[in-house]
Design an enzyme around this catalytic site. Structure first.
Site, short mmCIF file in Angstrom:
data_model
loop_
_atom_site.label_atom_id
_atom_site.label_comp_id
_atom_site.label_asym_id
_atom_site.label_seq_id
_atom_site.Cartn_x
_atom_site.Cartn_y
_atom_site.Cartn_z
N SER A 80 -7.03 -9.10 4.16
CA SER A 80 -5.69 -9.12 4.02
C SER A 80 -5.11 -9.27 5.56
O SER A 80 -3.81 -9.00 5.60
CB SER A 80 -5.14 -7.83 3.56
OG SER A 80 -5.59 -6.72 4.28
N LYS B 94 0.90 -0.44 1.01
CA LYS B 94 1.14 -1.17 2.23
C LYS B 94 2.63 -1.08 2.61
O LYS B 94 2.79 -0.70 3.60
CB LYS B 94 0.40 -2.55 2.22
CG LYS B 94 -1.07 -2.71 2.24
CD LYS B 94 -1.47 -4.06 2.01
CE LYS B 94 -2.85 -4.16 2.14
NZ LYS B 94 -3.35 -5.62 2.08
#
Length: 770
Positions: A676, A719
């Site tokens: 990511s 996140k």
């Protein structure tokens, strides 16, 4: 060696051989044989006898009669009732049957007398004495020969007669006895006799040993019987029950009360019968009794009645847990199906999430909502397949597997069964527990699950199975295929605050005996504890920290404090010490080569700054910060993308020959990995190469391909929460993650500008300061 031929009446003998110089009684029954005896009595009483090779033949021919027989003299004759004739004969000499005339009313044979042969006189005499010595030993051991008969044998001095006298007492087969008669060499005959006597002595010794063992065992058995009877009488006097028959009867009474299939009942009854016949002192008796206790205590026919009131179940779930809407909906759906169909649908839930988010407590609430018993088995570190299937019933201490043990403890066949930490199963030479779990969890197989200890199929289809895991990637694929995965994500700060106010604080006040002391923690105090003392995905450490505050409050109250102490934001450090986690100070100004990335960890989301710088060199790329293999590959992919698009990015095309690049992610002691950080590294390198500044209020997450496409990622909620806490204004996410925004909390949607991107060009367009 032949001497003379005689024509004599012949009697074929069944199962007998007559030796010279030996007296024998014979019972004659066949007509031809009786006439032969009568003929012999009328003429000098001489008679020929020879063994019949096959006793079943009624009218033997010459081929059915042994070639070597004996000429005997009839000493007495007696007629018996029933037409039988008994004669006493004495053997005269060996003779060969030359020819037999079968045409008359009796057998008449031409007999050729045979003479014994002698070789070495000294060796023959030695064998004779050895034969007499062995015979004496054998006779004394077996007690089968009278003293007169022993004396008669021991007085013989002629070797041939000695051998013949001894043979008549040996219990040998007809073929062996006939071989003694047919052997004319005296030395070989004595050798055969000595061998037969040695065999008889060995057999006699073995028989004596066996008799001694049997006698000792009988004495031991009689002693044990006496002691057991004495114990039984003592127990009867005391009112105890120790009789195996009584115990077996009690076990049968328990069996009668069970509602089981005929096959199972027959199997258990068979084991009870074995136990009743087994001596109590045998080790296997204890094993069998332990087995019967387990089998009869299983809930074959006992089950709890489901609470199918959907509204009440929903209230119980809401009262015990805050949030978790998706999980609660799934439980209520199951109850709705159960209510409509009245049948089990093979439910297997897998609750996946970080530690402390309430997976185990949620399973407890599910059991409470359904009005079922709750059983928990931890699978963390389990390596032995026997933990699942049970041990074989071959040694003392064998036990069923955890599944059977759980059902016995529950007392019902339809509990809520929690298999905790299923992602931490292990395997070694003792087997693979994850493979054994397939039969337990598969709805198509678990109706006939067979435990190695019980060895009787048990129905697990009515059990509501719930499994928990921290990392879904560690769950074996075949197990994952049989489960419905429900993810429990990290709690937001507002959710933690509500959980603390509704559940944790009241629980700890009661636990620490502070119910009547007006103790409370304000929202501001709880927020400070959450943000500065407990940074985690769940609320486990939060509960421990709150407990620590109450312990110190209890100590102050016991210490004589006049008023109840109050905990405020200002004095919180007096109870917990200095804050453990300080909010990361966000860089206020835009910087070259500094990009805010977002990462998912086991304790929630974090902001992951990414720094890049350039220096004179030869195109070397350094990646530091304890990066894993996946993140290193992301860095390589970022560099390849930049080199391919150097002209469009306004970067010198030969930069890889004149510059070295260094990409660093701070907190190098913490390992980092995951797909990511691709666009974050790419943007940091482009910024360092071009000198353009990156917005400080922007964060991003996503993986990059060599062609610049942005790929979707996981853990988006965690996140975004991290970005919100960090003070980020805008977050770039992959376009493929738009679907995840539907379940995102309103506070996150309203507090952030979330921009989906498809390509790296879109990232570059929004990331640089205008």
């Amino acid at each position: 060696m032949s001497e003379t031929n005689f024509s004599l009446p012949l009697v074929p003998l069944r199962g007998m051989v007559v030796f010279p110089k030996v007296e024998v009684r014979l019972d004659i029954g066949r007509d031809k044989s009786i006439r032969a005896v009568e003929e012999a009595m009328a003429n000098e009483r001489l008679l020929a006898v020879s063994a019949q090779l096959d006793d079943e033949v009624e009218n033997p021919t010459q081929q059915d009669i042994a070639e070597v027989g004996t000429i005997v003299k009839i000493k007495q004759m007696l007629r018996l009732p029933g037409g039988l004739v008994r004669i006493l004969v004495e053997g005269i000499t060996r003779a060969k049957v030359v020819d037999i005339d079968e045409s008359g009313t009796y057998y008449r044979a031409t007999m050729e007398t045979l003479v014994s042969q002698y070789d070495d006189q000294v060796e023959t005499e030695a064998y004779r004495r050895l034969a007499q010595s062995n015979f004496l030993k054998w006779a004394e051991e077996t007690k089968m020969v009278t003293d007169d008969e022993i004396r008669r044998v021991m007085e013989r001095t002629e070797p041939s007669e000695t051998a013949d006298q001894i043979v008549q007492f040996l219990q040998t087969e007809l073929v062996t006895r006939q071989s003694f008669l047919s052997e004319l060499n005296v030395l070989r005959r004595l050798n055969m006799v000595v061998g037969a006597l040695n065999m008889e002595l060995q057999i006699s010794d073995l028989e004596n040993s066996i008799n001694n063992q049997v006698r000792q065992q009988m004495e031991k058995a009689q002693k044990e019987y006496f002691l057991r009877e004495k114990i039984r009488v003592i127990h009867n006097e005391l009112g105890d029950k120790s009789d195996p028959d009584e115990e077996a009867e009690e076990l049968r009474e328990q069996l009668k009360k069970l509602k089981v299939s005929d096959e199972v009942r027959e199997r258990i009854e068979k084991e009870i019968s074995r136990y009743s016949r087994m001596p109590a002192m045998m080790p296997e008796a204890n094993i069998l009794r332990n087995y019967l206790d387990w089998v009869l205590s299983l809930p074959w026919d006992k089950e709890s009645e489901d609470r199918l009131d959907i509204a009440e179940a929903a209230n119980i779930l809401d009262a015990d847990h805050y949030g978790l809407k998706k999980v609660k909906e799934r439980i209520l759906e199951f109850l709705a199906v159960r209510k409509l169909s009245n049948a089990q649908s093979g439910s297997i839930l897998c609750l996946v999430g970080p530690p402390g988010v309430g997976k185990t407590s949620l399973a407890t609430s599910i059991a409470k909502a359904m009005n079922r018993k709750f059983i928990r088995a931890s699978l963390g570190g389990v390596r032995d397949e026997a933990e699942i299937r049970g041990h074989r019933r071959t040694y003392i201490g064998a036990l069923p597997g955890r599944m059977i043990q759980g059902l016995k403890n529950a007392g019902t066949r339809n509990p809520v069964f929690l298999l905790d930490e299923i992602d931490k199963l292990a395997s070694d030479y003792k087997g693979d527990p994850s493979s054994a779990l397939l039969e337990v969890l598969d709805p198509e197989q678990n109706s006939t699950f067979s435990d190695h200890f019980i060895e009787i199929p048990f129905d697990f289809s009515d059990v509501f199975w719930i499994t928990t895991a921290n990392v879904p990637g560690n769950i074996p694929a075949p197990l994952m295929d049989r489960m419905e995965v429900i993810e429990l994500t990290s709690y937001m700060e507002d959710e933690k605050l509500e959980i603390a106010k509704r559940y944790l604080v009241p629980k700890q006040i009661k636990k620490h005996g502070l119910t009547g002391h007006s103790v409370k923690l304000s929202d501001a105090v709880l927020r400070k504890i959450i943000s500065e003392y407990t940074r985690e995905a769940g609320v486990r450490r939060l509960e421990k920290t709150i407990a620590k505050v109450f312990r110190k409050l209890a100590f102050e109250i016991i210490g004589g404090s006049e008023a109840t102490p109050k905990v405020t934001v200002k004095n919180l450090s007096n109870y917990l010490g200095a804050p453990i986690y300080l909010e990361q100070e966000r860089e206020k100004n835009a910087q070259v080569g500094l990009v805010c990335g977002l990462a998912w960890t086991s304790v929630g989301g974090v902001v992951l700054p990414c720094e890049a710088t350039t220096m004179a060199g030869t195109g070397k790329l350094s990646l530091t910060g304890s990066l894993g293999k996946v993140m290193q590959e992301s860095g390589q992919a970022a560099l390849s993308y930049i080199r391919h698009n150097a002209k469009e990015l306004k970067i010198p095309e030969d930069f890889h020959k004149t510059m070295d690049l260094h990409v660093h992610l701070p907190e190098g002691a913490t390992p980092k990995d995951g797909p990511s950080a691709g666009i974050t590294m790419t943007l940091a390198i482009v910024s360092a190469l071009t000198g353009r500044k990156v917005r400080s209020d922007l964060a991003m997450t996503g993986e990059i391909t060599l062609r610049g496409r942005v790929l979707p990622i996981g853990g988006l909620k965690e996140k975004l929460l991290a970005a919100l806490r960090y003070g980020i204004k805008e977050v770039l996410i992959p376009h493929g993650n738009i679907k995840d925004l539907e379940e995102m909390p309103t506070s996150v949607i309203e507090g952030l500008t979330i921009t989906p991107v498809k390509t790296m060009d879109e990232v570059l367009a929004r990331a640089f300061v205008k």
